[in-house]
Design an enzyme around this catalytic site. Structure first.
Site, short mmCIF file in Angstrom:
data_model
loop_
_atom_site.label_atom_id
_atom_site.label_comp_id
_atom_site.label_asym_id
_atom_site.label_seq_id
_atom_site.Cartn_x
_atom_site.Cartn_y
_atom_site.Cartn_z
N LYS A 151 45.97 21.46 49.59
CA LYS A 151 46.99 20.96 48.75
C LYS A 151 46.55 21.60 47.30
CE LYS A 151 49.15 17.25 51.03
NZ LYS A 151 49.38 15.66 51.21
N GLN B 21 48.00 10.18 48.62
CA GLN B 21 47.91 10.58 50.06
C GLN B 21 48.00 9.30 50.98
OE1 GLN B 21 47.75 13.91 51.00
NE2 GLN B 21 47.41 13.20 53.15
N ASP C 122 56.91 13.92 47.33
CA ASP C 122 56.92 13.61 48.75
C ASP C 122 58.03 12.88 49.17
OD1 ASP C 122 54.52 14.06 50.09
OD2 ASP C 122 53.39 12.41 49.41
#
Ligand code: GUN
Length: 286
Positions: A53, A97, A120
Site C-alpha cells: 500500500k 489493517q 476502507d
C-alpha cells in the site's frame, strides 16, 4: 469457448495512471493527498499488504504514513492515534489493517475513524450508506470487481449474479453493489446446500471463500463471467484462487486469474478512495 482472461494488473495500472494525474491536479491546488495506515502486531501477511500500500501511494503521489503498534498495545492507545488522525488536515484517508489482535474490538476501532476519511468503508455508517444506495466510499475489493466488469463492458443489469462468500469485506458489500446495479443477486457461502445448483445459474459468479479451487468446471454455466477473489497459498508455495482456473477457463467467457486478477485492483481502489476523499475535502474548502 473463446475465453477472455481479465488482466487485473493491467487495469490497476491504468487506474493508477489516472490517479497520478488527479494527485498532480490536487498538488497544483496546494493539496497533497494523504493516507494513514495503522498496523497492530506483527502478522506477516499484514506487513506485506501494508508495504504494498505504501509503495503504491508513492507511485501515485499520495503521502503515506504508517503508525505501528506492538501486539500488546491497548485499544485506547490506538483509538487516540485515530482521533488525532481524524483531526489532521493533511490526512484524507485512514485505514486500520485487519486482523487486529484478539483483545481488540474491530468494530470499536473501525467506528473511531471519521466517516469522511474511512477509505476502507468499514465504518457501519458507510456500510449503511451502501445499503441505502448513498455511499461515499465503496469497499475496495468489490469496487475493483465492478471496475473490471465495466472495463470489459460486461452487463450487470438484469443478470443473475451469484456471490459465494458472506464476509463484511467482500461478500456482503459485493452483493449489495451488484444489486444496486440492477442484478438479481443470490448470496451463498461454503455452507450452502447444493452450492452447484446456484453457481450453475450464474451469469456473473463472484467467489470469495478462501477455499482453494472449490469452484470446479461442472459448477459454472457455459459463457459465464467468473471473478475469483480468493488468494490461497498451497503447501508447495503456489498461489491459487477459489476457482479451478485451468478447468473453468475452458467453459466461460470471462475469468480473472490468481495472481494478477482482483488482488492488484484492491490497492488501486484504496488509492482511488483516498484521492476521491482529498478532492471532496478540497472542493468543500473552496
Ligand atoms: N485485511 C485484509 N484485507 C483488508 C483490507 O482490505 N483492509 C484492511 N484494513 N485490512 C484488511
Amino acid at each position: 469457448m473463446n475465453v477472455q482472461v481479465i488482466d487485473g494488473s493491467a487495469i490497476a495500472k491504468e487506474v493508477r495512471g489516472d490517479l497520478k494525474n488527479r494527485a498532480k491536479d490536487l498538488l497544483e491546488q496546494g493539496v497533497k493527498p494523504g493516507l494513514a495506515v495503522i498496523i497492530v502486531g506483527d502478522d506477516p501477511a499484514s506487513s506485506i499488504y501494508v508495504r504494498y500500500k505504501v509503495k503504491a501511494c508513492e507511485e501515485v503521489g499520495i503521502h503515506s504514513e504508517v503508525h505501528r503498534f506492538p501486539e500488546n498495545a491497548s485499544q485506547d492507545e490506538v483509538q487516540r492515534c485515530i482521533i488525532d488522525l481524524n483531526d489532521n488536515q493533511h490526512i484524507h484517508g485512514i485505514l486500520v489493517q485487519l486482523p487486529l489482535p484478539k483483545h481488540f474490538s474491530s468494530h470499536a476501532i473501525t467506528t473511531s475513524i471519521a466517516v469522511e476519511k474511512d477509505v476502507d468503508a468499514f465504518h457501519f455508517y458507510n456500510i449503511g450508506a451502501l445499503v441505502t444506495g448513498n455511499s461515499t466510499f465503496l469497499p475496495c475489493t468489490p469496487y475493483g470487481v465492478l471496475k473490471m466488469l465495466a472495463k470489459h463492458h460486461i452487463p450487470i443489469e438484469g443478470q443473475h449474479a451469484v456471490v459465494v462468500g458472506r464476509s463484511n469485506i467482500v461478500g456482503k458489500p459485493m452483493a449489495l453493489m451488484l444489486l444496486e446495479k440492477g442484478a438479481t443477486v443470490t448470496i451463498c457461502s461454503s455452507k450452502t446446500r447444493d452450492l452447484a445448483s446456484h453457481t450453475r445459474s450464474a451469469d456473473i459468479l463472484v467467489v470469495a471463500t478462501g477455499r482453494p479451487k472449490m469452484i470446479t468446471a461442472d459448477m459454472v454455466k457455459t459463457g459465464a463471467t467468473v471473478i475469483d477473489v480468493g488468494i490461497n497459498r498451497l503447501s508447495d508455495g503456489k498461489l491459487v484462487g477459489d476457482v479451478d482456473f485451468a478447468a473453468v477457463k475452458e467453459k466461460v467467457a470471462f475469468i480473472t486469474p490468481v495472481p494478477g486478477g482482483v488482488g492488484p485492483m484492491t490497492i488501486a481502489m484504496l488509492l482511488c478512495n483516498t484521492i476521491e476523499s482529498a478532492e471532496r475535502m478540497q472542493s468543500a474548502n473552496t
